[in-house]
Design a protein around this motif. Structure first.
Motif, short mmCIF file in Angstrom:
data_model
loop_
_atom_site.label_atom_id
_atom_site.label_comp_id
_atom_site.label_asym_id
_atom_site.label_seq_id
_atom_site.Cartn_x
_atom_site.Cartn_y
_atom_site.Cartn_z
N GLU A 1 -7.24 7.32 2.62
CA GLU A 1 -6.46 6.29 1.63
C GLU A 1 -7.25 6.63 0.25
O GLU A 1 -8.49 6.83 0.06
CB GLU A 1 -6.92 4.73 2.26
CG GLU A 1 -6.46 4.17 3.29
CD GLU A 1 -4.78 3.92 3.04
OE1 GLU A 1 -4.17 4.06 1.84
OE2 GLU A 1 -4.06 3.68 4.08
N ASP B 1 -9.47 10.14 -2.26
CA ASP B 1 -9.23 9.68 -1.15
C ASP B 1 -10.48 9.61 -0.10
O ASP B 1 -11.28 10.58 -0.13
CB ASP B 1 -8.13 10.29 -0.41
CG ASP B 1 -6.93 10.18 -1.20
OD1 ASP B 1 -6.83 9.54 -2.25
OD2 ASP B 1 -5.67 10.85 -0.70
N GLY C 1 0.77 -1.19 0.06
CA GLY C 1 -0.06 0.01 0.13
C GLY C 1 0.84 1.14 0.05
O GLY C 1 2.21 1.26 0.22
#
Length: 271
Positions: free
Chosen positions: A70, A107, A7
């Protein structure tokens, strides 16, 4: 990254460098019958692009590590064919204007609250050059892209929620990231140099001014603010004064003001 089971927070820096070089090799090999390897000038262009891509990947990774968000969507296409209200605008004489576009990156961060869940959304657009988001440009219809993208991103998230959910989708911010490889005076420690580069590559745009949300975008507003109150983010256009209030260099708006900007952008588009 996904193929290598990494990631953005976990990928080693050397792997980012390796992937950047691999991508550049693939693109330049396919581009214009290898024209980019045909002269010293083109070779220099490839070298410069590679350097900028490496710097960009490093900076984007560092910025993400500062907060809780994220990436959830890359190059997300939106279209009137999806049935979104924000992409179909009724004009006079029964005419309809239909929009479509592609958002570089979205995000998200989902949080469980007492009454209902919240899904926070930030929109990022990559630019070359030094594009700055300015409210007056939006007012005069010269810079509507980020707000139009936010309208589409919020509606996309809302329509994708399960029907039984009571979650609220909230704008966290709209940002330009200017792709660059800034020249920094070489003084101080390695950490100070890294901070100086990140400062030059900080995203600009508009941030939801809710304190809790700012802390989710950059944790330093939670930690360092408790120590001295004054914080300057290396990720978002926000700073705080010693008493913890939003500083004069910040560009922020309330949730209600984001809604007003979205409605105003749609009004301008139709006009």
């Amino acid at each position: 990254l996904a193929e290598k089971n990494y990631g953005w927070r976990t990928v080693p820096e050397e792997t980012l460098v390796e992937l950047a070089e691999q991508c550049i090799r693939e693109v330049t090999a396919d581009y214009g019958n290898q024209i980019l390897s045909s002269s010293y000038r083109h070779a220099y262009m490839v070298e410069r692009m590679t350097r900028m891509i490496k710097r960009t990947l490093w900076a984007l990774s560092e910025q993400l590590k500062m907060g809780e968000f994220e990436p959830t969507d890359y190059e997300m296409a939106f279209s009137y064919m999806d049935g979104f209200e924000n992409t179909r605008m009724n004009l006079e004489k029964e005419r309809v204007m239909c929009l479509y576009g592609r958002i570089d990156r979205i995000d998200s961060y989902q949080e469980q609250l007492d009454e209902k869940d919240a899904i926070y959304v930030k929109v990022i657009d990559y630019k070359t050059g030094s594009t700055k988001f300015q409210i007056q440009n939006l007012y005069y219809g010269l810079q509507m892209q980020l707000v139009v993208y936010m309208n589409a991103a919020l509606e996309q998230k809302e329509t994708s929620l399960p029907t039984e959910t009571n979650a609220e989708v909230v704008p966290a911010g709209i940002f330009y990231y200017n792709i660059d490889d800034p020249i920094i005076e070489r003084k101080g420690s390695e950490e100070e140099l890294r901070e100086a580069i990140l400062k030059e590559l900080k995203m600009n745009g508009l941030v939801n001014e809710e304190t809790h949300l700012i802390q989710l975008l950059d944790r330093s507003f939670g930690k360092e603010a408790q120590l001295n109150g004054s914080v300057k983010s290396l990720a978002i256009p926000v700073d705080t004064t010693k008493d913890g209030k939003i500083g004069s260099y910040s560009t922020t708006a309330t949730k209600e003001q984001f809604a007003m900007l979205g409605a105003y952008a749609n009004h301008l588009l139709a006009k």
